[in-house]
Enzyme design. Structure first.
Site, PDB file in Angstrom:
ATOM      1  N   THR A  16      -8.839  -3.244  -4.051  1.00  0.00           N
ATOM      2  CA  THR A  16      -9.481  -3.509  -2.756  1.00  0.00           C
ATOM      3  C   THR A  16      -9.050  -4.867  -2.218  1.00  0.00           C
ATOM      4  OG1 THR A  16     -11.402  -2.136  -3.259  1.00  0.00           O
ATOM      5  CG2 THR A  16     -11.700  -3.839  -1.593  1.00  0.00           C
ATOM      6  N   ASN A  43     -12.901   6.118 -11.593  1.00  0.00           N
ATOM      7  CA  ASN A  43     -13.501   6.126 -12.931  1.00  0.00           C
ATOM      8  C   ASN A  43     -14.866   6.804 -12.961  1.00  0.00           C
ATOM      9  OD1 ASN A  43     -14.491   3.995 -11.460  1.00  0.00           O
ATOM     10  ND2 ASN A  43     -14.088   2.430 -12.979  1.00  0.00           N
ATOM     11  N   CYS A  44     -15.568   6.839 -11.834  1.00  0.00           N
ATOM     12  CA  CYS A  44     -16.861   7.530 -11.804  1.00  0.00           C
ATOM     13  C   CYS A  44     -16.702   9.046 -11.891  1.00  0.00           C
ATOM     14  CB  CYS A  44     -17.636   7.165 -10.539  1.00  0.00           C
ATOM     15  SG  CYS A  44     -18.079   5.404 -10.451  1.00  0.00           S
ATOM     16  N   PRO A 277     -11.401 -23.909  -7.874  1.00  0.00           N
ATOM     17  CA  PRO A 277     -11.421 -23.323  -6.526  1.00  0.00           C
ATOM     18  C   PRO A 277     -10.196 -22.473  -6.193  1.00  0.00           C
ATOM     19  CG  PRO A 277     -11.009 -25.688  -6.431  1.00  0.00           C
ATOM     20  CD  PRO A 277     -11.392 -25.377  -7.836  1.00  0.00           C
ATOM     21  N   ALA A 281     -12.965 -14.677  -8.990  1.00  0.00           N
ATOM     22  CA  ALA A 281     -13.238 -13.610  -9.957  1.00  0.00           C
ATOM     23  C   ALA A 281     -14.179 -12.598  -9.312  1.00  0.00           C
ATOM     24  CB  ALA A 281     -13.848 -14.158 -11.241  1.00  0.00           C
TER      25      ALA A 281
END
Length: 547
Positions: A16, A43-44, A277, A281
């Site tokens: 994304t 993955n779901c 900075p 993550a």
């Protein structure tokens, strides 16, 4: 100015972020590194492919390396594992998985999206077990599906009663496998509270799934075909799925000296920057803020990872992008049931020592006169003085997730329980009632906050009776034949006004019906006649669920 952005990890967060970065800038160099073969997959949907519900494997691959590279002009390198970050030089060391060769790549900005991996405890005999699997990615899926297709197991054991565990239980059952679920806690599905999970327990039982609660795995024997539980019970298994939770992939961040939270999540600020900075993550590897309470939380779900990926890309490009926290809104299919939740549950609020109140209602999914509807159970948790909504849970066969979606939106919009009653929601007999279940929850909670209704809960009433309290069951006598609360007296609602003299005027009267509505009406009759009275929230139905 042209920037070089390196992303570690694909799937929801990393992929994304990469796509958003390109949409915001055609000039930047964007490198996406993935240690596995697949950069973006559903993955779901993996349990449903194993269960042959989804039959097209390619449909699980959301983006391919070639397709995404061309569409977004990205430098995508799969089979490339980042093994070290050199923050001073702003480089990462990358190992080519297939050859073992290590090389360096520079970055201006780094995004970490390594995800989380299944927890595998050091159980006796596990290393010798050939039939024990975890499910995280496409290769895991292929291994499990091949085992089911080729070995045709008769008995399967799922260790852990969370979302993936129960989805695997259903899908293996769909393949004709006898399934047992072992859960260390006293309930499955941790995001919901015990009395709501009891509905799921009943569904599993009705579908032939054997459920072992308050029990864990002690050891594996016979190459994994015998599972010894902590209780001493032994289960036979041809296939075992370890599904006891995940832990963040934080080794890279820890080695680089980035700050971690108490549970190992990478610490980030509201802009998703680490304490360096130049390093962001996102996804399952980070510690987030609980949206409602503002406390630290680990919420490894798809929506937060996708949202964080977009926001990190926005902030890198100078936009005012702030991640406001996670609600943990979730939904799962468990055979015929839909189980959904949002926000805080009672367990969390008790642990945080936050003052709260809760109401239970059991309305129909749509107008009772229209065929095809069914009862759903809805629990709303809120602040008893301000009406702030803390969370909600719903379980049922129809119309469950849309009610939770509405309440999740209300929480994000800082609406109160009174606002739920005021929501104008879509209505037609096949879909809802003129007073939607969300409206009804708002009415009941609003009455509690306003002081118009006192309630007592399923876990409190037995002790009240034991201490001499009065409980009036206002159901009809034939309803009581199917079960009643020991110590209650029966005065049907239609007779209550004429039998008030039978009740002690100086004593607090507690009332129950089947689901709470008639109990509320009885409380109003009693209080308007000078009695002090409380209603059993959710009625006899919730009382039974809490047992």
């Amino acid at each position: 100015m042209k920037k070089k952005i390196v992303i570690v990890g694909g799937v929801a967060g990393g992929a994304t972020a990469a796509a958003r970065l390109r949409r915001l800038s055609e000039k930047d160099e964007i490198v996406l590194l993935e240690k596995g073969e697949y950069i973006s997959f559903a993955n779901c949907g993996l349990p449903y492919y194993i269960g042959d519900v989804i039959t097209n494997r390619e449909a699980l691959l959301v983006q391919t390396v070639e397709g995404m590279s061309k569409k977004f002009n990205l430098d995508i390198r799969n089979y490339s594992e980042v093994v070290e970050i050199n923050r001073e030089r702003r480089t990462v060391s990358i190992k080519k998985v297939e050859t073992g060769e290590v090389y360096e790549e520079s970055y201006d900005t780094l995004i970490l999206s390594p995800g989380a991996r299944p927890i595998i405890p050091p159980l006796e005999g596990l290393s010798d077990a050939e039939n024990v699997f975890t499910l995280r990615n496409v290769p895991d899926t292929d291994r499990i599906k091949a085992w089911v297709d080729e070995k045709k197991p008769k008995e399967a054991v799922i260790i852990g009663g969370g979302f993936i565990g129960l989805e695997m239980a259903e899908n293996l059952h769909h393949r004709g496998v006898n399934v047992s679920v072992v859960e260390l806690g006293n309930q499955v599905m941790a995001p919901i509270d015990y009395e709501m999970a009891s509905i799921v327990h009943r569904e599993l039982h009705n579908e032939g799934v054997e459920l072992f609660l308050n029990d864990g795995v002690k050891a594996f024997k016979n190459g994994g075909h015998t599972i010894v539980l902590q209780s001493g019970r032994e289960l036979m298994s041809d296939l075992t799925i370890l599904s006891i939770g995940v832990r963040p992939e934080n080794e890279l961040a820890e080695k680089a000296g980035l700050a971690l939270g108490e549970r190992g999540g990478i610490l980030v600020n509201q802009n998703l920057q680490t304490d360096d900075p130049n390093i962001y993550a996102i996804g399952d590897a980070i510690e987030v803020r609980d949206f409602v309470q503002g406390t630290a939380a680990m919420i490894p779900l798809a929506w937060p990872a996708n949202r964080q990926g977009r926001l990190a890309a926005d902030h890198i490009n100078g936009r005012n992008a702030v991640y406001k926290g996670s609600l943990g809104t979730s939904v799962a299919k468990v055979f015929g049931l839909t189980v959904a939740a949002t926000g805080n549950n009672e367990k969390l609020l008790k642990r945080l020592r936050v003052k709260y109140e809760a109401v239970h209602i059991h309305p129909n999914s749509n107008a009772t006169y229209y065929p095809g509807g069914s009862q759903l159970s809805l629990k709303l948790i809120f602040q008893p003085e301000t009406g702030e909504i803390f969370g909600a849970q719903a379980v049922g066969y129809k119309g469950v997730e849309k009610r939770i979606d509405v309440i999740a939106t209300a929480i994000k919009g800082k609406l109160t329980v009174w606002d739920l009653a005021d929501l104008e929601l879509a209505y037609a007999p096949p879909y809802s009632s003129a007073k939607d279940p969300v409206n009804m929850a708002g009415y009941v909670a609003g009455n509690v906050v306003d002081g118009d209704l006192r309630i007592v809960h399923h876990h409190e009433i037995d002790e009240i009776i034991r201490k001499g309290g009065v409980l009036v069951d206002v159901r009809e006598p034939d309803e009581r034949e199917l079960g009643f609360i020991t110590g209650s007296i029966n005065i049907p609602l239609g007779e209550l006004r004429d039998r008030l003299s039978e009740l002690p005027e100086q004593q607090h009267i507690h009332v129950n019906c089947q689901v709470g509505l008639r109990g509320y009406l009885a409380v109003k009759i009693l209080t308007n006649n000078g009695f002090k009275a409380s209603n059993l929230s959710g009625g006899y139905k919730t009382y039974l669920l809490g047992k």
